[in-house]
Design a protein around this motif. Structure first.
Motif, PDB file in Angstrom:
ATOM      1  N   ILE A  37     -27.761  24.608   6.296  1.00 54.60           N
ATOM      2  CA  ILE A  37     -28.299  25.964   6.318  1.00 54.60           C
ATOM      3  C   ILE A  37     -27.673  26.825   7.412  1.00 54.60           C
ATOM      4  O   ILE A  37     -28.281  27.761   7.891  1.00 54.60           O
ATOM      5  CB  ILE A  37     -29.824  25.940   6.503  1.00 54.60           C
ATOM      6  N   GLU A  40     -25.265  28.874   7.111  1.00 60.58           N
ATOM      7  CA  GLU A  40     -24.611  30.094   6.638  1.00 60.58           C
ATOM      8  C   GLU A  40     -25.104  31.269   7.479  1.00 60.58           C
ATOM      9  O   GLU A  40     -26.213  31.272   7.988  1.00 60.58           O
ATOM     10  CB  GLU A  40     -24.967  30.338   5.171  1.00 60.58           C
ATOM     11  N   SER A 100     -26.105  34.372   6.842  1.00 59.27           N
ATOM     12  CA  SER A 100     -27.307  35.109   6.458  1.00 59.27           C
ATOM     13  C   SER A 100     -28.569  34.274   6.657  1.00 59.27           C
ATOM     14  O   SER A 100     -29.600  34.782   7.081  1.00 59.27           O
ATOM     15  CB  SER A 100     -27.198  35.581   5.011  1.00 59.27           C
ATOM     16  N   THR A 101     -28.485  32.991   6.326  1.00 56.92           N
ATOM     17  CA  THR A 101     -29.649  32.126   6.488  1.00 56.92           C
ATOM     18  C   THR A 101     -29.990  31.955   7.959  1.00 56.92           C
ATOM     19  O   THR A 101     -31.154  32.003   8.353  1.00 56.92           O
ATOM     20  CB  THR A 101     -29.390  30.747   5.852  1.00 56.92           C
ATOM     21  N   GLU A 102     -28.975  31.744   8.772  1.00 53.95           N
ATOM     22  CA  GLU A 102     -29.200  31.563  10.206  1.00 53.95           C
ATOM     23  C   GLU A 102     -29.809  32.821  10.821  1.00 53.95           C
ATOM     24  O   GLU A 102     -30.723  32.750  11.648  1.00 53.95           O
ATOM     25  CB  GLU A 102     -27.890  31.214  10.896  1.00 53.95           C
ATOM     26  N   LEU A 127     -33.485  32.999   9.730  1.00 53.00           N
ATOM     27  CA  LEU A 127     -34.301  32.026  10.462  1.00 53.00           C
ATOM     28  C   LEU A 127     -34.523  32.482  11.913  1.00 53.00           C
ATOM     29  O   LEU A 127     -35.627  32.342  12.434  1.00 53.00           O
ATOM     30  CB  LEU A 127     -33.623  30.667  10.456  1.00 53.00           C
TER      31      LEU A 127
END
Length: 110
Positions: free
Chosen positions: A95, A97, A99-101, A104
């Motif tokens: 996870i 990537e 955008s995901t990071e 989060l």
């Protein structure tokens, strides 16, 4: 028959003001220190023997835990979610990537 508790195992009591405490139908409560050193209470033990048995079990568990594991648990218990997330996020390969990071990190700040 109730066993004698060793020093540091904790205590048990019946939190009531009944006129006949020896025949009280209320549940026993135990008070002990967990592996992190915080004082805890558990309730719902029907007899003093059950309360003592649980205290003995907790004490044995605490004594079996190695000092390094107990120290790690203490440290984790004192961390905030943000501090833990800083160490957890780099270990997550799937996870990471951008955008995901970023999403989060936003959730952790909130």
């Amino acid at each position: 028959m109730a066993r004698r508790l060793a020093r540091g195992m904790g205590s048990f009591f019946e939190p009531c003001d009944c006129s006949r405490p020896s025949r009280c139908p209320h549940a026993c409560t135990i008070r002990f220190r967990d592996a992190r050193g915080k004082q805890r209470e558990e309730t719902g033990y029907r007899t003093q023997e059950a309360a003592v048995e649980r205290l003995t079990e907790l004490y044995a568990d605490r004594k079996k835990t190695s000092p390094s594991v107990a120290e790690a648990r203490r440290e984790l218990g004192q961390q905030t979610i943000e501090e833990y997330a800083r160490t957890w996020l780099p270990r997550q390969r799937k996870i990471t990537e951008y955008s995901t990071e970023k999403a989060l990190a936003s959730h952790f700040r909130a």
